[in-house]
Write a protein that holds these residues in place. Structure first.
Motif, short mmCIF file in Angstrom:
data_model
loop_
_atom_site.label_atom_id
_atom_site.label_comp_id
_atom_site.label_asym_id
_atom_site.label_seq_id
_atom_site.Cartn_x
_atom_site.Cartn_y
_atom_site.Cartn_z
N LYS A 88 0.83 -1.21 0.00
CA LYS A 88 0.00 0.00 0.00
C LYS A 88 0.87 1.26 0.00
O LYS A 88 0.65 2.19 -0.77
N ILE A 89 1.86 1.26 0.88
CA ILE A 89 2.80 2.40 0.97
C ILE A 89 4.22 1.85 0.87
O ILE A 89 4.59 0.92 1.58
N THR A 90 5.01 2.44 -0.03
CA THR A 90 6.41 2.02 -0.20
C THR A 90 7.35 3.19 0.08
O THR A 90 6.90 4.33 0.24
N THR A 91 8.64 2.91 0.13
CA THR A 91 9.62 3.98 0.36
C THR A 91 9.67 4.95 -0.84
O THR A 91 10.06 6.10 -0.69
N THR A 92 9.25 4.48 -2.00
CA THR A 92 9.16 5.38 -3.17
C THR A 92 8.09 6.43 -2.92
O THR A 92 8.29 7.62 -3.18
N ASP A 93 6.94 5.98 -2.38
CA ASP A 93 5.84 6.91 -2.07
C ASP A 93 6.27 7.94 -1.04
O ASP A 93 6.03 9.14 -1.22
N THR A 94 6.90 7.46 0.03
CA THR A 94 7.30 8.39 1.10
C THR A 94 8.31 9.40 0.57
O THR A 94 8.26 10.58 0.91
N GLY A 95 9.22 8.94 -0.29
CA GLY A 95 10.23 9.84 -0.88
C GLY A 95 9.59 10.93 -1.72
O GLY A 95 9.96 12.10 -1.63
N ILE A 96 8.59 10.55 -2.53
CA ILE A 96 7.92 11.52 -3.42
C ILE A 96 7.23 12.62 -2.61
O ILE A 96 7.42 13.81 -2.87
N TYR A 97 6.44 12.23 -1.61
CA TYR A 97 5.66 13.21 -0.85
C TYR A 97 6.51 14.00 0.14
O TYR A 97 6.21 15.16 0.44
N PHE A 98 7.59 13.38 0.63
CA PHE A 98 8.50 14.10 1.54
C PHE A 98 9.21 15.22 0.78
O PHE A 98 9.34 16.33 1.27
N LYS A 99 9.66 14.89 -0.43
CA LYS A 99 10.44 15.86 -1.22
C LYS A 99 9.60 17.01 -1.78
O LYS A 99 10.14 18.02 -2.20
N LYS A 100 8.27 16.84 -1.73
CA LYS A 100 7.38 17.94 -2.13
C LYS A 100 7.55 19.15 -1.22
O LYS A 100 7.27 20.28 -1.62
N HIS A 101 7.99 18.90 0.00
CA HIS A 101 8.16 19.99 0.97
C HIS A 101 9.48 20.73 0.78
O HIS A 101 9.76 21.70 1.48
N LYS A 102 10.30 20.25 -0.15
CA LYS A 102 11.56 20.91 -0.55
C LYS A 102 12.44 21.26 0.65
O LYS A 102 13.00 22.35 0.75
N SER A 103 12.54 20.30 1.57
CA SER A 103 13.40 20.48 2.74
C SER A 103 13.96 19.12 3.13
O SER A 103 13.28 18.10 3.01
N VAL A 104 15.23 19.11 3.56
CA VAL A 104 15.87 17.85 3.97
C VAL A 104 15.27 17.35 5.28
O VAL A 104 15.16 16.14 5.51
#
Length: 204
Positions: A88-104
């Motif tokens: 349902k949720i993968t590390t690819t998904d988390t990476g995509i939505y995390f990087k939307k915030h444009k902050s490390v």
């Protein structure tokens, strides 16, 4: 007489009511400011999620103050909470939505917005997701993985199962012999090789 009783009874009744109102104000101050039974319940859930956020934001980073979390720390947290399940949720998904915030690193409020975004797009209940993350325990390996790792380590460190030259490095009790177990040291005793009665001769 009646005046003194009348005057005395309100005075006696006033301090408890003042005390109760003060307690209500103190109890409400920790929550959202709403009075009533709802306010103690909501900080409890939020508190454990916040505590977990702080713990995982310090995981692997001794210099962290616990106020911001990285993607790798977040993924570790989600894996431990079984939010990331590879389906349902993968590390690819988390990476995509995390990087939307444009902050490390994301602060707590940003992180909640990230979870809302992730949950909405993956059609998952965000409150259920937060609840899992709040109750997954302190950062560390899961008990199942720990047991498996421990048995592997026990097997690899059991010196009674060693063979060949490695077997010579330990005595019967499993204690290492040090350099004597790794090198053929010359015998400096003066006895010839194979002599069985070493140290039995007593000088007069």
């Amino acid at each position: 007489m009646s005046d003194s009783v009348e005057n005395g009874s309100p005075a006696a009744a006033t301090p408890p009511s003042e005390g109760l109102s003060a307690l209500k104000i103190d109890a409400g101050a920790e929550g959202t400011g709403n009075s009533g039974p709802a306010s103690p319940a909501s900080p409890a859930g939020a508190g454990s999620f916040t505590a977990s956020f702080k713990a995982f934001s310090k995981f692997g980073d001794p210099k962290s103050d616990g106020k911001q979390i990285t993607l790798s720390q977040s993924d570790k947290w989600m894996k431990q909470a079984k939010v990331i399940d590879g389906k349902k949720i993968t590390t690819t998904d988390t990476g995509i939505y995390f990087k939307k915030h444009k902050s490390v690193k994301l602060g707590l409020e940003q992180y909640k917005a990230y979870l809302d975004d992730l949950a909405k797009n993956k059609k998952v209940d965000v409150e259920e997701l937060k609840n899992k993350m709040a109750n997954c325990g302190a950062p560390g390996v899961s008990s199942h993985a720990a047991g498996k790792a421990a048995s592997t380590v026990d097997r690899l460190t059991d010196v009674s199962k060693y063979t060949g030259s490695h077997k010579q490095r330990f005595d019967e009790s499993g204690k290492g012999k040090g350099i004597a177990g790794r090198k053929d040291l010359p015998d400096q005793s003066g006895y010839v090789t194979g002599y069985q009665n070493k140290d039995t001769y007593k000088a007069h």
